[in-house]
Design an enzyme around this catalytic site. Structure first.
Site, short mmCIF file in Angstrom:
data_model
loop_
_atom_site.label_atom_id
_atom_site.label_comp_id
_atom_site.label_asym_id
_atom_site.label_seq_id
_atom_site.Cartn_x
_atom_site.Cartn_y
_atom_site.Cartn_z
N ASP A 89 0.82 -1.21 0.00
CA ASP A 89 0.00 0.00 0.00
C ASP A 89 0.86 1.26 0.00
O ASP A 89 2.05 1.24 0.31
CB ASP A 89 -0.90 0.03 1.24
N HIS A 235 3.67 -2.28 3.17
CA HIS A 235 3.64 -0.90 2.67
C HIS A 235 4.90 -0.58 1.86
O HIS A 235 6.00 -0.99 2.23
CB HIS A 235 3.48 0.08 3.83
#
Length: 278
Positions: A89, A235
């Site tokens: 992400d 992430h």
């Protein structure tokens, strides 16, 4: 007569005293309850903003949303096949995304990146690199908004604005949406379905977003709920003062571990049997 009056007086006084005691106890209980509620709100107020958003996200039933929209709100792939999808992400990030891409290229792994629209507009070359190296791109809102706090029009603006930015860079409109913090309302899921999108959250959280964890802690977090068909959340971009070197350093170890256990590392379209483009 005087004795009976005294008894009656004592009886009345006793009832009055009992009533006062009960009232006092009730008042104390109410005061205690109010104090507890106040303490809870204080605890909530002291939580970091990201932690509060995570708590709100967890209070929403992903299971119920999946049951209602089985092909449009997804948490994992088939449990019958030893395949796993790595997802990242908050890309693109000029510091961490290229490092993650370097590791994935070294080990010949394709993953799925969920792109924040305003970051894509700022770093289109990184988005283009993600695409050209064979990775799948998904929509992660325009500015990392808490989408469940928006009305439907606000939600649609977040999605369409990001969709336009991404499609102008890579030439296709992403089929997958991942809401920041995993939060989405049922009506937003419903609209996404009819607009041709699928919502994809995760069933394995590396927790690499919290307190700049070491690679060892990230590996430990991933192992807790890992199983066939898992979608792993990591992430590839961070906020101010966020250190994702733990993620970068854990990635080679994670790839080798998964392969040693017989897992095939795949993209979301391969895991879910759905197209990358809408």
């Amino acid at each position: 007569m005087h004795k009976k009056s005294s008894i009656k007086g004592l009886h009345a006084a006793g009832i009055a005293l009992l009533a006062m005691l009960l009232l006092g106890a009730t008042t104390e209980i109410n005061a205690y309850s109010a104090s507890n509620l106040h303490d809870t709100s204080q605890i909530e107020a002291r939580l970091p903003q990201k932690e509060k958003k995570k708590r709100r996200a967890e209070s929403m039933s992903w299971v119920k949303l999946h049951q209602q929209y089985p092909n449009s709100f997804l948490l994992n792939g088939s449990r019958q096949s030893k395949r796993i999808a790595l997802t990242f992400d908050d890309a693109p990030d000029p510091k961490y995304t290229p490092l993650i891409l370097d590791v994935l290229a070294k080990y010949d792994v394709c993953a799925t990146f969920f792109i924040v629209g305003n970051r894509a507009a700022k770093y289109p070359a990184i988005v283009n690199r993600i695409h050209k190296e064979g990775h799948i791109i998904g929509n992660h809102s325009y500015d990392h908004a808490v989408l469940s706090t928006l009305n439907l029009t606000g939600y649609q603006k977040q999605i369409w604005r990001t969709d336009a930015i991404i499609s102008n860079i890579i030439g296709y409109s992403p089929h997958f949406i991942r809401p920041p913090y995993g939060e989405l309302l049922p009506q937003q899921v419903r609209w996404s379905k009819y607009a041709g999108f699928s919502i994809v959250n995760w069933d394995v959280d590396s927790v690499d977003w919290k307190n700049n964890p070491s690679s060892a802690l990230i590996m430990k977090n991933i192992k807790k709920t890992l199983q066939p068909g898992s979608i792993i959340l990591q992430h590839a971009g961070g906020g101010m003062n966020q250190n994702l070197y733990g993620t970068v350093n854990a990635l080679p170890k994670l790839i080798l571990l998964l392969r040693s256990k017989g897992y095939e590392l795949v993209t979301l379209p391969e895991l879910l049997g759905q197209p990358a483009a809408r």
